[in-house]
Motif scaffolding. Structure first.
Motif, PDB file in Angstrom:
ATOM      1  N   ASP A 182      -8.042  -4.180  -2.740  1.00 45.09           N
ATOM      2  CA  ASP A 182      -8.684  -4.008  -3.907  1.00 45.09           C
ATOM      3  C   ASP A 182      -7.905  -3.890  -5.226  1.00 45.09           C
ATOM      4  N   GLY A 183      -6.616  -3.996  -4.958  1.00 47.42           N
ATOM      5  CA  GLY A 183      -5.521  -3.781  -5.945  1.00 47.42           C
ATOM      6  C   GLY A 183      -5.265  -2.276  -6.129  1.00 47.42           C
ATOM      7  N   GLU A 184      -5.523  -1.338  -5.342  1.00 52.32           N
ATOM      8  CA  GLU A 184      -5.173   0.113  -5.420  1.00 52.32           C
ATOM      9  C   GLU A 184      -3.835   0.525  -4.634  1.00 52.32           C
ATOM     10  N   LEU A 185      -3.253   1.463  -5.222  1.00 53.83           N
ATOM     11  CA  LEU A 185      -2.000   2.057  -4.651  1.00 53.83           C
ATOM     12  C   LEU A 185      -2.242   2.988  -3.998  1.00 53.83           C
ATOM     13  N   SER A 186      -1.449   3.401  -2.997  1.00 52.48           N
ATOM     14  CA  SER A 186      -1.509   4.569  -2.377  1.00 52.48           C
ATOM     15  C   SER A 186      -0.762   5.503  -3.089  1.00 52.48           C
ATOM     16  N   ARG A 187      -0.563   6.970  -2.687  1.00 53.01           N
ATOM     17  CA  ARG A 187       0.006   7.899  -3.429  1.00 53.01           C
ATOM     18  C   ARG A 187       1.536   7.637  -3.590  1.00 53.01           C
ATOM     19  N   ALA A 188       2.142   6.980  -2.371  1.00 53.58           N
ATOM     20  CA  ALA A 188       3.546   6.622  -2.407  1.00 53.58           C
ATOM     21  C   ALA A 188       3.527   5.514  -3.248  1.00 53.58           C
TER      22      ALA A 188
END
Length: 437
Positions: A337-343
């Motif tokens: 979905d194009g989302e990034l993790s916290r890192a």
């Protein structure tokens, strides 16, 4: 779940008070390994004899201690003398000064009355020394109002009421209007400023205490957490120096300033993503090593008396930084979905805010951390820990003003009780300008 359970003050923005019994040992502090008592290289104090003691008591023997003699020693020659002095507090008591205002009738029939000293307005009142002690106990030692009243009664013989303590503290804060205005003007022209904010519980709601400070000046003010609240201290609008801060977005509108991101906050964030997944987030260790390497290079340059790093040194730091960012983005690709993790978001932060994060490398006057602001805000947490909250917003505002006054006086090696007595007599003490460089 493992990541959330492992969060503490050393790898996140959580306050140390939230660590509980599992508080981590502070790095480099030697906590848990210190021997009791005075620590090596720490300053000490020695009680020395004085030349003119207040009282002198002679202990002269009356008869000879020789059992075969026992002669009277009234006229004996003094053989030696030891001086032993005991320093103690006087018995609690008040010094009462009566001011008699005399009216005199002139031969012309006109009556002229003498003038009392400034501040002597009532038939019976407490003087500036008592008022200074009240504010000192409250503002410097964070005692609750009722305990301040009890302390003054027990140690000084001043049987004041809790209401009197409230009134005096508010009076002190009101008298600090010229000091706060003057301090805001001094801070506005500094080259480097530390800013931060911390929550405070008051009047059944949450407010914030903001700080703008340098190693020689401290100014606190209260409000919310928006842009207008940040500007309300009168220091930051139009400030064009270097602003050392954390990542809070409410400072972004201060476009005249050169922003510098606190390195200690960034190292905690890197530790927070590395510890739960060392293999998958090894970039965080590389970035932390890069930041610490740059910090060491800057400290050495300052110790050598240099005003800037060499071009080759800056290029080396930037190259290592860019490599760590690229490594972090590679290890944290977006999901479907194009989302990034916290890192991944942390890696993007280092990419987007490179100039702000490396400000201390380009401008050696900018410190690596924002510890100055955090130290100046710590009394807010200490007072809240002792009393739980402030009953009114006015009480919090009074506390912020008094802490500004006492903190600045301490930074400039000025006696706290002295400046408080001055506040209640001739007006507030005003600090000297201490331009950061």
């Amino acid at each position: 779940m493992r990541h959330r359970l492992g969060m503490n003050s050393s790898n996140s923005s959580r306050p140390p008070s939230s660590d509980g019994l599992d508080r981590p040992v502070a790095r480099g502090s030697g906590a848990g390994r210190r021997r009791p008592g005075k620590q090596p290289r720490s300053s000490g104090s020695t009680l020395n004899l004085v030349a003119d003691p207040d009282h002198t008591v002679l202990h002269r023997p009356e008869v000879c201690a020789n059992p075969d003699c026992g002669a009277d020693l009234d006229n004996a020659v003094v053989f030696g003398r030891q001086r032993r002095q005991v320093f103690d507090l006087p018995e609690p008591g008040m010094i009462v000064t009566e001011h008699q205002i005399v009216a005199v009738r002139c031969g012309c029939g006109h009556v002229t009355e003498g003038s009392p000293p400034p501040g002597v307005t009532g038939r019976a009142q407490y003087g500036p020394g008592v008022k200074a002690a009240v504010v000192y106990a409250r503002g410097a030692h964070f005692l609750p109002y009722a305990r301040v009243a009890r302390l003054l009664g027990d140690l000084c013989g001043a049987r004041v009421s809790t209401g009197f303590v409230h009134t005096v503290v508010h009076e002190a804060a009101r008298r600090l209007d010229p000091f706060c205005s003057y301090l805001a003007a001094l801070l506005h022209v500094e080259k480097v400023l530390h800013v931060d904010e911390t929550p405070a519980r008051t009047a059944g709601a949450g407010k914030y205490v903001h700080v703008a400070c340098t190693p020689g000046l401290t100014l606190l003010h209260t409000g919310g957490r928006g842009r207008a609240d940040v500007d309300a201290g009168g220091v930051l609008p139009g400030f064009d120096g270097a602003l050392v801060r954390d990542g809070y977005a409410a400072y972004r509108h201060l476009t005249d300033a050169d922003h510098a991101w606190c390195g200690a906050h960034l190292l905690r964030d890197l530790k927070g993503v590395y510890e739960p997944d060392p293999d998958g987030q090894s970039w965080a260790e590389v970035m932390a090593d890069t930041m610490l390497m740059a910090k060491t290079m800057v400290e050495k340059a300052v110790a050598d008396g240099r005003t800037a790093l060499e071009v080759a040194e800056i290029s080396h730091i930037r190259a290592c930084y860019a490599g760590a960012v690229a490594y972090g983005r590679q290890q944290n690709l977006p999901n479907r979905d194009g989302e990034l993790s916290r890192a991944g978001k942390l890696a993007e932060r280092f990419h987007t805010h490179r100039d702000m994060i490396l400000r201390f490398v380009i401008d050696l006057a900018v410190p690596f951390t924002n510890n100055q602001a955090e130290r100046d805000l710590r009394p807010v947490k200490l007072q809240q820990k002792i009393s739980g909250c402030w009953r009114t917003l006015q009480g919090l505002a009074d506390f912020a003003r008094i802490r500004s006054y006492l903190s600045t006086a301490a930074k400039q090696d000025t006696d706290a009780l002295g400046v408080l007595k001055q506040l209640f007599t001739t007006g507030p003490w005003l600090p000297e300008a201490t331009h950061s460089s």
